[in-house]
Design an enzyme around this catalytic site. Structure first.
Site, mmCIF file in Angstrom:
data_model
loop_
_atom_site.group_PDB
_atom_site.id
_atom_site.type_symbol
_atom_site.label_atom_id
_atom_site.label_comp_id
_atom_site.label_asym_id
_atom_site.label_seq_id
_atom_site.Cartn_x
_atom_site.Cartn_y
_atom_site.Cartn_z
ATOM 1 N N ARG B 321 -17.950 12.372 -21.158
ATOM 2 C CA ARG B 321 -18.248 12.881 -19.814
ATOM 3 C C ARG B 321 -17.365 14.087 -19.470
ATOM 4 O O ARG B 321 -17.777 14.982 -18.741
ATOM 5 C CB ARG B 321 -18.114 11.771 -18.763
ATOM 6 C CG ARG B 321 -18.731 12.136 -17.426
ATOM 7 C CD ARG B 321 -18.874 10.928 -16.500
ATOM 8 N NE ARG B 321 -20.139 10.236 -16.647
ATOM 9 C CZ ARG B 321 -21.265 10.560 -15.988
ATOM 10 N NH1 ARG B 321 -21.273 11.567 -15.137
ATOM 11 N NH2 ARG B 321 -22.375 9.884 -16.185
ATOM 12 N N GLU B 723 -18.754 8.799 -7.309
ATOM 13 C CA GLU B 723 -17.749 9.556 -8.054
ATOM 14 C C GLU B 723 -17.631 11.033 -7.689
ATOM 15 O O GLU B 723 -16.519 11.569 -7.644
ATOM 16 C CB GLU B 723 -18.042 9.446 -9.556
ATOM 17 C CG GLU B 723 -17.906 8.038 -10.076
ATOM 18 C CD GLU B 723 -18.456 7.904 -11.476
ATOM 19 O OE1 GLU B 723 -17.658 7.727 -12.390
ATOM 20 O OE2 GLU B 723 -19.685 8.023 -11.651
#
Ligand code: FAD
Ligand code: FES
Ligand code: FES
Lengths: 498, 770
Positions: B321, B723
Site C-alpha cells: 500500500r 483511513e
C-alpha cells in the site's frame, strides 16, 4: 489525639466506612474490583491518560470544592473525609443526563467511548467551578485526558456549550443542587482524628497534626511518606514495589498552608500545585505558566510542591524555578527543624540532604524585588502534560541596562537541578543593550553542563537549547515582546517591559 | 393525495445521528472486555518476557519463584500449547510463546495464570530467563547491512524510469526518514475466554478481526473452528493495532482456560502493550526525480526501506500500500517504485490506519516540497502542475484513474482557505521575524479503497425481524468507535423504512456471521452496509408479498417508509405486517452477502484492479516554529474532504478530524525511541506523546466536499472515510518544512518525521550552517 481505624468517605450521599484495605490499594482498584463500579476506566495506570478520572469534593471555607484526580494512582486511603463522585453518579435518578453528558452526546464528543468517562468527569469538575470558561480553560482542564479518536474538537465544543449554558444554580446538576447537604455531611467527617488502618507492620496512616506525623514517622522511619502519590502511585502500579507502611500527609493540619509573608511566600510541604498556582502567577507570569504546564489538572490537584522537591528528581519542574528565585527549604524531624538553600538539598542523583525520619516541612519563596526580572521556559516534546527535556529559569537583577546579578537554574541538564554558575558570572556587567556583551555567558552555559542523551532529547539538543534559552531570556528582557519570541505561553502584553 | 404519500428522501441514512453508544459512553455503561461481569472463578493472566535480551537463544527458563508466588494457578510456556505454536495472520513465524529463541525485546516467553491480576503481574516479574544474547539489528540500516528481509522485494515499473531520469533536463535526489507510530488505543489489548462443554470456548475479545481470533485459537488448540466463538461488542479504539495483533492475547487466554478449565482473562498492562505489540512501520525513503526544469515531473525512482520487525505479520499488504500511494495524486510519466521489507530484531510492525499509504504519501509530498523549494516555485503550484489530469491517467501499477476530482477539490480549498493571501502575509512575517517563522502548506490526498488482498473484499450480514416488528442486525464488521454499527443500522432502518430505534445493534460474533474480513482498509461500511442491505432486501421482498394483496398493489409497488408498508395511500404499520408475516409462515430472517465487484488485482503479474475507487481530500495547515528551541504550534487547519454522499455527516466529520489529529501526532510529537539494545524506551504515555486538546488549533474547519456522490456503486454512493484523513496531516509536515525553508530560500530542509522540537532544530541548524 483521637485515633480512628477505618476510612470514611462520602459517596452518593452516604458515608462509607472501610475498615480493611491494603495500604497500597488504589482508588481505581477499589472502584472496579471491590465495588464493581466499572464505569471508571483504566487506560494506562500511571496518571497520564485520564481515563480513570473521578472527582473528589472537599470543604473549603464552608463550600464544597471539586477537583479531578486520577483514580489509578490515588491511594484509597487518601480520600478519607472527602466526597467521591464517579461517572455512574452524574445522571439524575430518572436517567436525565447531566448537562456535560448531554452536550457530549449531542455534539459527537465520543467515538470509541473509552476516554469518555474520564473526560466527562474532568468537564464535570470544570462545570462545578465558577468563573468564565473559554477555550484555554477547557484545553487546560483536558490536558490530562487523552482521546485517540476524536481529535478533541467536538469535546472542546461540548465543554464550551455546556459551560456557556450554565447559570448560577446549575439546573440539571443534581450534585450542585445537593451541595448544602453535602457540606454538612463533609463537615461531620472532620473529626480531627489520626487515621491508622492496619497493624504495626503494615498500615495506612494519615495523621491529623504535625506532632502526630513527627511522632509516627520517628517510630517508623521505614514508612513511605505520601503526599499526592503522583510519584509513589507509580511505584505501586508500575514498579510493583511492596510498600507495607504508608504515612499520608494530606490530613496533617497546617502542612498544606500557604502564607504570604513580607518578602515572599511560605508553602507548606503538602500544598498541592493547584493550591499555589495563583500565588505563583502573582510572583511572575512565567512561573504561573510553568506551574500550569506541570502534569495536568488531575496531577496538580494531587501532586505537591513538597513531593516535587523531596523526590530529588533531576527533571522536576519546580526546583529549577524555585532555585532561581533563591528559595529556602525547611526540614523537620521530631521537633527539630532546619533550613537550607533549596539547591543544597540536591546532593547527587538519588541522594538528597534528608535524614531518616526527617520530612519536608515548607518552602519559602522570595518575591521578586524591584529591578529583578524573571523568565522561565519548559521545553518538552508536547506542550501539555509532558516531562521536561530542558527546564530553565532565570532571575536577573538589573541596574539600568546592566546586569548586576544573575541566578540561573536548569533541570534535565545534570543529575540534579543545577545552577549555571559559569553563565551567571559571565553575565555580571553585561548590558542588555549590547548583544555582543552576552557572548561570554552564551559560551559559558555550554560549559556549565554535560547533559545526557535519553528518550526525551539528545545531549546536543539539550546543550544547544540551554544556550538558546539564555539568549532568548536576554532578548526578551531587553525589550522584545514574547509574541515575537514564543509560540505559546506569552506574557501579558500590558506588562511595562513589553 | 400525494402529500399523504411518503417521499423517497432519505429518512435515516445521510443524517447526522449521534453515535448509538453515546449515552452509554458518557455514563460509563458501555461495556468493554474488562467490564464484562466475570463468571465465578475467573482467573487472570499476565505475560512474562526476558528482560535482558532482544535477540538470542534461550539457555534456561527458571520459573520456580513464579510458581511459588501466592495465588498462582498455572504457568504456561510453549510446551503447554496443545497443537500449533503460531498466531500469525499470514505466512507464519509469530510464536505465541517464544520457543528456544528470543526474537525481540518484550517477546512473550511464558504467561502466569493467577487468582488475581495483581498476583499474576507480580509473579511474572520473578522469572529468571537466561539468553545467549546477540547484538540485535534494531533499525533499517542494521537490517540492510545484515541483508535480512521478512518478504521478497517488490517493484512497480511504469515506462522507462532509468532512461527518463538520465535524460530529464533536471534532477533532484533526497532521502527521508519517517518514524513509526504506536496506536495508543485507549483500551489496551484484552480477552476473556470462557470454557463451555466439549472443550468449546467463548472468547470475548477486543479485536478488529473476530474470525481470525476464532480460526487461530482453533488452530493453536487443535480444535475445529466450530469449537470457538469469538465475540466483540466494541473496542476502545483499534486503529489497526487490533487487526492481527489482538489475536495473541486471546490465544493465551484461551490456552489458560483450556489448561485450568476456568474462565481466564488477559488484559495487558499499558507498558507491556506498548512493548509487545507492533506499530506503524518506520521507513527510510531514498528518491530521485527527473523533471523538465520547471517542475513537471518526468520520472521518479524511489526505494522504500521499511522496518518490519521480526516477522511478516501484515507487512506484505502494508508495504504494497505504501507503493500504491507513492504517486498520491500525481501523474508520473515514468516511475520505478521499489520496496524492501526489512527484518529487524524488534516487535513485528503491523496495520495502522492508512496501512502503509501514509508513508508513501509523506515521501510524495516531501518530493514536491523539495522540487518547489529548489525551483523557487510555490509548492501548491508545483503540486497542481503534476496532478493527474481530470480525465484521468495511469498509475505506476497500471490502474486507470477514472474518478479524479482533485482539481476541483483543491481549487475550492485554495479559495476558501485564502491560501494566496496568507502565503503573502507569511512571507512578509518571516522577513521581519528573528526567532519565530511561519509556514503554510496545502496538500492533497488520493487514497485507494478496497483490500489489496482481493479475497478480503467480502462481507456477510444476518438480519432478523421479530414478530413485534423489532429488527436485529448482525454483520462481520466490528465497532471501534468509527460508527460502523450505527451506519449499518441506518442502512437497515432506511431499507425497512423504519426509525432507527427499531433496529437493535448487536455484538459481532463468529457464531452469527462466519468467515468475515477484518474491519480494516476503511471498507467497513462499504462492505457490511451492502451485505446488510442485501439481507434486508430479501426479507422485505417476502414482506411485500404479504402486504401486497392487503394494500391492493403488486408486491413491487409496496413501499417501506415511515414505519409502514405503503401501497398507494394505504398502509400497514411495520409491526403489524411483521406479525402477519409470522402468522402466514413467512420467513422473517435472512443473511446478506456482498463481494466488491471488479476487484481483480493479480499481485505476481502486477495487473488488474486493486481498488474500486479513490477517496480524495486536501488540507491547508499553517504552523509557527521557534528557531531557537524547535517548538512548534499548528495555528490553523482547513480541511476539505470527499466522502461521496455521506452516510452520516457527523460521524464522517468525526473520522476526518480524529484521523487528522492522529496523523498530526504521528508527524510531530509521537516518537518511538529504541535503544541500541533493541529496547523500546518510550513504552508509556509518560514518554510517548500523542496530541492533547491544546495541540489542536482553535482555527480548525472541516468541510465535506460536495461531490455528486461516489462514481462507483457503493452503499448510497458514500465513500470510505476511516483511513484517508490521517494523510491530510501531511500538510502540517509540509508547512513545517516551509517554515524552515524560509531560513535559506532555495535549500531543502533536512527534516525527518516526526518533527519533534529536536528534529526541527536539527533541520534549522543545518540550514543555518549552509
Ligand atoms: C502524569 C504525570 C505528569 C507529571 N508531570 C510532571 C511535570 O510536568 N513536572 C514535574 O515536575 N513533575 C511531574 N510529575 C511528577 C509528580 O507530579 C511530581 O513529582 C509531584 O510533585 C510529586 O508530588 P506528590 O505529592 O504527588 O509526591 P508523592 O508521590 O506523594 O511523593 C513523592 C516522593 O516524595 C516524598 N515526599 C512527599 N512529601 C514529602 C515530604 N513532605 N517530606 C519528605 N518526603 C516527602 C515521598 O516519600 C516520595 O518519595 C508528573 C507525574 C505524573 C503522574
Ligand atoms: S488510567 Fe490513565 S490516568 Fe489513570
Ligand atoms: S473516543 Fe476513543 S479515545 Fe476518546
Amino acid at each position: 489525639m483521637t485515633m480512628r481505624s477505618s476510612l470514611r468517605y462520602l459517596h452518593r450521599g452516604e458515608i462509607r466506612d472501610v475498615s480493611h484495605f491494603g495500604p497500597m490499594t488504589t482508588l481505581l482498584d477499589h472502584l472496579r474490583l471491590e465495588r464493581g463500579l466499572k464505569g471508571t476506566k483504566e487506560g494506562c495506570n500511571e496518571g497520564d491518560c485520564g481515563a480513570c478520572t473521578v472527582v473528589l469534593g472537599r470543604l473549603v471555607d464552608g463550600h464544597v470544592s471539586y477537583r479531578p484526580v486520577n483514580a489509578c494512582i490515588q491511594l484509597l486511603g487518601q480520600i478519607d473525609g472527602e466526597e467521591l463522585i464517579t461517572i455512574e453518579d452524574l445522571a439524575a435518578s430518572d436517567g436525565t443526563l447531566h448537562p456535560v453528558q448531554s452536550a457530549m452526546v449531542d455534539l459527537h464528543g465520543s467515538q470509541c467511548g473509552y476516554c469518555t468517562p474520564g473526560i466527562v468527569m474532568s468537564l464535570f469538575a470544570l462545570y462545578q467551578a465558577d468563573g468564565p470558561v473559554g477555550r484555554s480553560e477547557v484545553t487546560d482542564q483536558l490536558a490530562g485526558n487523552l482521546c485517540r479518536c476524536t481529535g478533541y474538537r467536538p469535546i472542546v465544543d461540548a465543554a464550551l456549550s455546556a459551560c456557556a449554558a450554565r447559570t448560577e444554580n446549575k439546573p440539571g446538576d443534581h450534585v450542585a443542587s445537593k451541595s448544602a447537604e453535602t457540606a454538612v455531611k463533609l463537615a461531620s467527617l472532620r473529626d480531627g482524628a489520626d487515621l491508622f488502618v492496619g497493624s504495626q507492620t503494615s498500615f495506612f496512616a494519615a495523621p491529623a497534626s504535625i506532632e502526630s506525623l513527627a511522632t509516627l514517622y520517628h517510630q517508623h522511619p521505614d514508612a513511605i511518606l505520601v503526599a499526592g502519590a503522583t510519584d509513589v502511585g507509580l511505584w505501586i502500579t508500575k514498579q510493583l514495589r511492596q510498600l507495607p507502611k504508608i504515612i499520608h500527609l494530606g490530613r496533617v493540619v497546617g502542612l498544606a498552608e500557604v502564607h504570604e509573608t513580607a518578602d515572599g511566600l511560605t508553602i507548606g510541604a503538602a500544598a498541592t500545585f493547584s493550591d499555589v498556582e495563583a500565588h505563583m502567577t502573582a510572583i511572575d507570569p512565567d512561573l504561573g505558566e510553568v506551574w500550569r504546564r506541570i502534569g495536568s489538572k488531575q496531577v496538580r490537584a494531587s501532586g505537591t510542591v513538597g513531593g516535587n522537591i523531596a523526590n530529588g528528581s533531576p527533571i522536576g519542574d519546580s526546583p529549577p524555578a524555585l532555585i532561581a528565585l533563591d528559595a529556602t527549604l525547611t526540614l523537620q524531624k521530631g521537633d527539630d527543624t532546619r533550613k537550607m538553600p533549596l539547591e543544597a538539598y540536591f546532593i547527587a542523583y538519588g541522594k538528597q540532604d534528608r535524614k531518616p525520619g526527617e520530612f519536608v516541612r515548607s518552602i519559602h519563596v522570595p518575591r521578586l524585588k524591584p529591578h529583578q526580572v524573571f523568565r522561565a521556559y519548559k521545553i518538552s516534546k508536547r506542550f501539555d502534560q509532558d516531562i521536561s527535556a530542558v527546564m530553565s529559569a532565570f532571575r536577573l537583577t538589573l541596574e539600568g541596562d546592566f546586569i548586576r546579578e544573575a541566578r540561573i537554574a536548569f533541570g534535565g541538564m545534570a543529575a540534579t537541578p543545577k545552577r549555571a554558575h559559569g553563565a551567571e558570572k559571565a553575565l555580571v556587567g553585561a548590558s542588555l543593550a549590547d548583544e555582543a556583551s552576552w557572548a561570554a555567558a552564551l559560551a559559558a552555559i555550554r560549559a556549565d553542563f554535560t547533559p545526557l542523551s535519553d528518550m526525551r532529547a539528545s545531549a546536543t539538543y539539550r546543550s544547544d537549547t540551554a544556550a538558546a534559552l539564555l539568549e532568548k531570556a536576554l532578548i526578551e528582557i531587553a525589550g522584545t515582546s514574547t509574541h515575537a519570541t514564543r509560540v505559546t505561553g506569552h506574557r501579558p502584553v500590558s506588562e511595562a517591559a513589553e | 393525495m400525494s402529500a399523504l404519500l411518503p417521499s423517497n428522501d432519505f429518512r435515516v441514512a445521510r443524517h447526522s445521528i449521534p453515535h448509538d453508544s453515546g449515552p452509554k459512553h458518557v455514563q460509563g455503561t458501555a461495556t468493554y472486555i474488562d467490564d464484562i461481569l466475570e463468571p465465578a472463578g475467573t482467573l487472570h493472566v499476565a505475560p512474562g518476557y526476558a528482560k535482558s535480551a532482544a535477540k538470542g537463544r534461550i539457555t534456561s527458563i527458571n520459573l520456580e519463584a513464579v510458581r511459588a508466588y501466592p495465588g498462582i494457578v498455572a504457568v504456561l510456556t510453549a510446551r503447554d500449547i496443545p497443537a500449533v505454536n503460531d498466531c500469525s495472520p499470514s505466512i507464519g513465524g509469530d510464536p505465541v510463546f517464544a520457543d528456544g529463541e528470543v526474537l525481540f525485546h518484550g517477546q512473550v516467553v511464558f504467561a502466569v495464570v493467577a487468582e488475581t491480576r495483581d498476583a499474576a503481574r507480580r509473579a511474572a516479574r520473578l522469572a529468571v530467563i537466561e539468553v545467549d544474547a546477540t547484538t540485535p539489528a534494531v533499525d533499517v540500516e542494521a537490517a540492510i547491512a545484515r541483508n535480512t528481509t521478512v518478504l521478497p522485494d517488490y517493484e512497480f515499473i511504469k515506462g522507462e524510469p532509468a532512461t527518463a531520469i538520465q535524460s530529464a533536463p533536471a534532477r533532484l535526489d533526497g532521502s527521508l526518514r519517517i518514524g513509526g507510530q504506536e496506536h495508543f488505543y485507549l483500551e489496551g489489548q484484552a480477552a476473556l475466554a470462557i470454557p463451555g462443554e466439549d472443550g468449546d470456548l467463548l472468547i470475548h475479545t477486543s479485536t478488529q478481526h473476530p474470525t481470525e481470533v476464532q480460526h487461530i485459537v482453533a488452530k493453536v488448540l487443535g480444535l475445529p473452528d466450530t469449537a470457538i466463538v469469538a465475540e466483540c461488542r466494541r473496542m476502545g479504539g483499534g486503529f489497526g493495532g487490533k487487526e492481527s495483533q489482538a489475536t495473541q492475547w486471546a490465544v493465551i487466554a484461551a490456552i489458560a482456560a483450556r489448561v485450568t478449565g476456568r474462565p481466564a482473562k488477559l488484559r495487558l498492562d499499558r507498558d507491556d502493550d506498548m512493548m509487545m505489540t507492533g506499530k506503524r512501520h518506520d521507513f527510510r525513503v531514498d528518491w530521485s526525480v527527473g523533471h523538465d526544469g520547471a517542475g513537471h515531473i518526468e520520472a521518479v525512482d524511489v526505494t522504500f526501506l521499511s522496518r518490519c520487525g521480526y516477522s511478516a505479520d501484515l507487512s506484505l499488504g502494508v508495504n504494497d500500500r505504501t507503493m500504491f500511494h507513492a504517486d498520491n495524486a500525481y501523474d508520473y510519466p515514468n516511475a520505478r517504485i521499489y520496496s524492501r521489507r526489512l527484518l529487524t530484531d524488534t516487535v513485528s510492525n503491523t496495520a495502522f490506519r492508512g496501512f502503509g499509504g501514509p508513508q508513501g504519501m509523506v515521501f510524495t509530498e516531501r518530493m514536491m516540497d523539495a522540487l518547489a523549494i529548489t525551483l523557487g516555485i510555490d509548492p501548491l503550484d508545483l503540486r497542481k502542475r503534476n496532478f493527474y489530469h481530470s480525465q484521468g491517467g495511469t498509475t505506476p501499477y497500471g490502474l486507470h484513474v477514472s474518478d479524479n476530482i482533485i482539481h476541483e477539490l483543491v481549487d475550492d480549498l485554495e479559495t476558501s482557505s485564502d491560501y494566496r493571501a496568507r502565503r503573502a502575509a507569511i512571507t512578509a512575517f518571516n522577513a521581519s521575524s528573528r526567532i519565530l517563522k511561519k509556514g503554510i502548506a496545502l496538500t492533497p490526498i488520493k487514497f485507494g479503497i478496497s483490500f489489496t488482498l482481493p479475497h478480503l473484499n467480502q462481507a456477510g450480514a444476518l438480519v432478523h425481524v421479530y414478530s413485534d416488528g423489532s429488527i436485529m442486525v448482525n454483520h462481520g464488521g466490528t465497532e471501534m468507535g468509527q460508527g460502523l454499527y450505527l451506519k449499518v443500522a441506518q442502512v437497515v432502518a432506511e431499507e425497512f423504512g423504519v426509525t432507527l430505534d427499531r433496529v437493535k445493534i448487536t455484538a459481532t460474533t463468529t457464531a452469527k456471521v462466519p468467515n468475515t474480513a477484518p474491519t480494516a482498509a476503511s471498507a467497513g461500511s462499504d462492505l457490511n452496509g451492502m451485505a446488510a442491505r442485501n439481507a434486508v432486501a430479501k426479507i422485505r421482498d417476502r414482506m411485500a408479498e404479504v402486504a401486497a394483496p392487503i394494500l391492493g398493489v403488486a408486491p413491487v409497488d409496496v413501499l417501506f417508509r415511515d414505519g409502514a408498508a405503503w401501497g398507494g395511500n394505504q398502509s400497514i404499520p411495520f409491526d403489524e405486517l411483521a406479525k402477519k408475516c409470522y402468522l402466514a409462515r413467512v420467513h422473517l430472517s435472512d443473511t446478506g452477502y456482498y463481494a466488491t465487484p471488479g476487484i481483480t488485482w493479480d499481485r505476481p503479474n502486477k495487473t488488474g484492479r486493486p481498488f474500486l475507487y479513490f477517496a480524495y481530500g486536501a488540507a491547508c495547515s499553517e504552523v509557527l516554529i521557534d528557531t531557537f528551541t524547535g517548538e512548534l504550534k499548528v495555528t490553523q487547519v482547513d480541511i476539505l474532504h470527499d466522502v461521496g454522499h455521506s452516510l452520516n455527516p457527523a460521524i464522517d466529520i468525526g473520522q476526518i478530524e480524529g484521523g487528522f489529529v492522529q496523523g498530526m501526532g504521528w508527524l510531530t510529537t509521537e516518537e518511538l525511541v529504541f535503544d541500541d539494545q533493541g529496547r523500546l524506551r518510550t513504552h508509556a504515555p509518560s514518554t510517548y506523546k500523542i496530541p492533547t486538546a491544546s495541540d489542536v488549533p482553535a482555527a480548525f474547519t472541516t468541510r465535506l466536499f460536495e461531490s455528486g456522490g461516489n462514481r462507483s456503486e457503493t452503499i448510497y454512493r458514500s465513500k470510505a472515510v476511516g483511513e484517508p484523513p490521517v494523510m491530510l496531516a501531511i500538510s502540517v509536515f509540509s508547512a513545517i518544512t516551509d517554515a524552515i525553508a524560509s531560513l535559506k530560500p532555495g535549500h531543502v530542509p533536512l527534516l525527518d518525521a516526526p518533527a519533534t522540537p529536536e528534529a526541527i532544530m536539527r533541520a534549522v541548524k543545518a540550514m543555518k550552517a549552509i
